[in-house]
Scaffold this active site. Structure first.
Site, PDB file in Angstrom:
ATOM      1  N   ASP A  16       0.848  -1.198   0.000  1.00  0.00           N
ATOM      2  CA  ASP A  16       0.000   0.000   0.000  1.00  0.00           C
ATOM      3  C   ASP A  16       0.884   1.248   0.000  1.00  0.00           C
ATOM      4  OD1 ASP A  16      -2.284   1.473  -0.016  1.00  0.00           O
ATOM      5  OD2 ASP A  16      -2.907   0.994   2.021  1.00  0.00           O
ATOM      6  N   TRP A  21       3.072   7.768  -2.530  1.00  0.00           N
ATOM      7  CA  TRP A  21       4.486   7.945  -2.878  1.00  0.00           C
ATOM      8  C   TRP A  21       4.591   8.863  -4.100  1.00  0.00           C
ATOM      9  CZ3 TRP A  21       7.627   7.323  -7.046  1.00  0.00           C
ATOM     10  CH2 TRP A  21       9.011   7.246  -6.816  1.00  0.00           C
ATOM     11  N   ARG A  29      -0.081   8.683 -10.359  1.00  0.00           N
ATOM     12  CA  ARG A  29      -0.171   7.471  -9.525  1.00  0.00           C
ATOM     13  C   ARG A  29       0.548   6.286 -10.176  1.00  0.00           C
ATOM     14  NH1 ARG A  29      -3.705   7.070  -5.600  1.00  0.00           N
ATOM     15  NH2 ARG A  29      -3.983   4.854  -6.020  1.00  0.00           N
ATOM     16  N   SER A  61      -6.675  -6.243  -6.506  1.00  0.00           N
ATOM     17  CA  SER A  61      -7.788  -6.908  -5.827  1.00  0.00           C
ATOM     18  C   SER A  61      -9.028  -6.929  -6.723  1.00  0.00           C
ATOM     19  CB  SER A  61      -8.111  -6.171  -4.517  1.00  0.00           C
ATOM     20  OG  SER A  61      -8.808  -4.982  -4.803  1.00  0.00           O
ATOM     21  N   THR A  62      -9.998  -7.760  -6.342  1.00  0.00           N
ATOM     22  CA  THR A  62     -11.258  -7.805  -7.090  1.00  0.00           C
ATOM     23  C   THR A  62     -11.988  -6.459  -6.991  1.00  0.00           C
ATOM     24  OG1 THR A  62     -12.146  -8.895  -5.112  1.00  0.00           O
ATOM     25  CG2 THR A  62     -11.721 -10.299  -7.004  1.00  0.00           C
ATOM     26  N   ASN A  64     -10.189  -3.511  -7.076  1.00  0.00           N
ATOM     27  CA  ASN A  64      -9.388  -2.474  -7.740  1.00  0.00           C
ATOM     28  C   ASN A  64      -9.907  -2.069  -9.128  1.00  0.00           C
ATOM     29  OD1 ASN A  64      -6.167  -3.492  -6.318  1.00  0.00           O
ATOM     30  ND2 ASN A  64      -7.588  -1.902  -5.654  1.00  0.00           N
ATOM     31  N   ARG A 179       1.420  -5.084   6.161  1.00  0.00           N
ATOM     32  CA  ARG A 179       0.870  -4.052   5.265  1.00  0.00           C
ATOM     33  C   ARG A 179       1.702  -2.784   5.412  1.00  0.00           C
ATOM     34  NH1 ARG A 179      -5.341  -2.885   3.829  1.00  0.00           N
ATOM     35  NH2 ARG A 179      -5.006  -1.115   2.451  1.00  0.00           N
ATOM     36  N   LEU A 186      -7.231  -5.664   6.456  1.00  0.00           N
ATOM     37  CA  LEU A 186      -6.817  -6.733   5.542  1.00  0.00           C
ATOM     38  C   LEU A 186      -7.350  -6.540   4.126  1.00  0.00           C
ATOM     39  CD1 LEU A 186      -7.130  -9.864   7.852  1.00  0.00           C
ATOM     40  CD2 LEU A 186      -5.048  -8.708   7.093  1.00  0.00           C
TER      41      LEU A 186
HETATM   42  C1  FPP Z   1      -1.689  -0.101  -3.556  1.00  0.00           C
HETATM   43  O1  FPP Z   1      -1.264   1.237  -3.441  1.00  0.00           O
HETATM   44  C2  FPP Z   1      -1.039  -0.749  -4.699  1.00  0.00           C
HETATM   45  C3  FPP Z   1      -1.692  -1.367  -5.723  1.00  0.00           C
HETATM   46  C4  FPP Z   1      -3.164  -1.460  -5.808  1.00  0.00           C
HETATM   47  C5  FPP Z   1      -0.961  -1.965  -6.866  1.00  0.00           C
HETATM   48  C6  FPP Z   1       0.273  -2.765  -6.519  1.00  0.00           C
HETATM   49  C7  FPP Z   1       0.875  -3.306  -7.758  1.00  0.00           C
HETATM   50  C8  FPP Z   1       2.192  -3.305  -8.049  1.00  0.00           C
HETATM   51  C9  FPP Z   1       3.245  -2.792  -7.132  1.00  0.00           C
HETATM   52  C10 FPP Z   1       2.649  -3.872  -9.369  1.00  0.00           C
HETATM   53  C11 FPP Z   1       3.135  -5.282  -9.204  1.00  0.00           C
HETATM   54  C12 FPP Z   1       3.414  -5.831 -10.535  1.00  0.00           C
HETATM   55  C13 FPP Z   1       3.965  -7.032 -10.776  1.00  0.00           C
HETATM   56  C14 FPP Z   1       4.229  -7.425 -12.168  1.00  0.00           C
HETATM   57  C15 FPP Z   1       4.360  -7.955  -9.705  1.00  0.00           C
HETATM   58  P1  FPP Z   1      -2.319   2.417  -3.648  1.00  0.00           P
HETATM   59  O2  FPP Z   1      -2.313   2.774  -5.083  1.00  0.00           O
HETATM   60  O3  FPP Z   1      -3.640   2.032  -3.096  1.00  0.00           O
HETATM   61  O4  FPP Z   1      -1.661   3.550  -2.770  1.00  0.00           O
HETATM   62  P2  FPP Z   1      -2.407   4.779  -2.066  1.00  0.00           P
HETATM   63  O5  FPP Z   1      -3.271   4.197  -0.974  1.00  0.00           O
HETATM   64  O6  FPP Z   1      -1.276   5.606  -1.521  1.00  0.00           O
HETATM   65  O7  FPP Z   1      -3.210   5.500  -3.120  1.00  0.00           O
END
Ligand code: FPP
Length: 232
Positions: A16, A21, A29, A61-62, A64, A179, A186
């Site tokens: 997360d 970031w 994003r 996730s389902t 997202n 996390r 979760l």
């Molecule tokens: C959550 O941060 C992150 C995700 C929903 C995506 C994670 C996916 C990757 C790091 C790519 C992995 C790829 C491979 C090929 C293994 P967020 O976007 O919800 O962060 P925020 O809460 O700060 O907005």
């Protein structure tokens, strides 16, 4: 005799903070997700070094699918280009890649990238990285129940029999779920295993994670006393 800490065999990670970031740097994003992928690679290597056998990453996730089309498309593009695109990295370091989730619900190019990556890393033995894509704990349980009922009509479900219909039942259960980014929930990740998994939450945003974080997690896990409802 002093108690020896129990080794962490299977770690689950809710990645997360990619968006935050990027936001902190005035970047889109998507830049956070690309940086998050670099963290995935660092963490797989660090986990292998610590002797962790399995790491499950929550990548999509389902739920997202509710994000903007731009963000969803970018993540799908990452799965196509960076799963199979990183095959050299996986094979160089002996990383076996597996995927869990409702794979049939993903775009065909993503399904092909998954199939090829899983197949071409299947004999690697240093560590197993499991990428959860289009994954939801409730969905996993519903899919397992439906398959069970089709194959065993009229039979009552037991915990043991249902477990063998969950995604990747051959893997050891997740011992600890962590996390990043200071959120303490979760979010539908590994609901079955979380019944007895240890939990830990960290402030650092996911793209900033490195080997030190894995070392902290192993130390923290070593302090936990797991009773599984019994008495120590
Ligand atoms: C959550 O941060 C992150 C995700 C929903 C995506 C994670 C996916 C990757 C790091 C790519 C992995 C790829 C491979 C090929 C293994 P967020 O976007 O919800 O962060 P925020 O809460 O700060 O907005």
């Amino acid at each position: 005799m002093e108690k020896q800490p129990v080794a962490l065999v299977h770690l689950g990670i809710i990645m997360d903070g990619n968006g935050r970031w990027a936001q902190k740097r005035s970047l889109p994003r998507t830049a956070g997700h690309l940086e998050g992928l670099k963290a995935v690679k660092r963490i797989i290597l660090a986990a292998a070094e610590q002797g962790i056998g399995f790491v499950t990453f929550y990548a999509f996730s389902t739920e997202n699918w509710k994000r903007s089309a731009e963000e969803v498309n970018y993540l799908m593009h990452l799965f196509v280009s960076k799963l199979h695109g990183e095959i050299g990295f996986y094979n160089k370091h002996g990383i076996r890649v597996l995927v869990k989730g409702d794979i049939a619900g993903l775009p065909p190019q993503v399904q092909t990238a998954i199939e090829k990556t899983v197949e071409e890393t299947s004999t690697n033995t240093s560590i197993t990285a499991i990428i959860a894509i289009n994954y939801g704990g409730r969905d996993e349980i519903c899919r397992a129940v439906n398959t069970f009922m089709q194959k065993n009509p009229g039979t009552a479900i037991s915990e043991n029999s249902l477990a063998s219909y969950l995604d990747l039942p051959q893997l050891p259960p997740v011992d600890m779920i962590v996390r990043s980014a200071n959120e303490r929930r979760l979010s539908n990740f590994l609901l079955w295993d979380s019944a007895y998994a240890e939990l830990a939450f960290y402030e650092k945003l996911w793209p900033d994670w490195n080997g030190d974080d894995i070392q902290h997690i192993c130390t923290e896990y070593g302090k936990r006393v797991r009773k599984f409802g019994g008495v120590q």
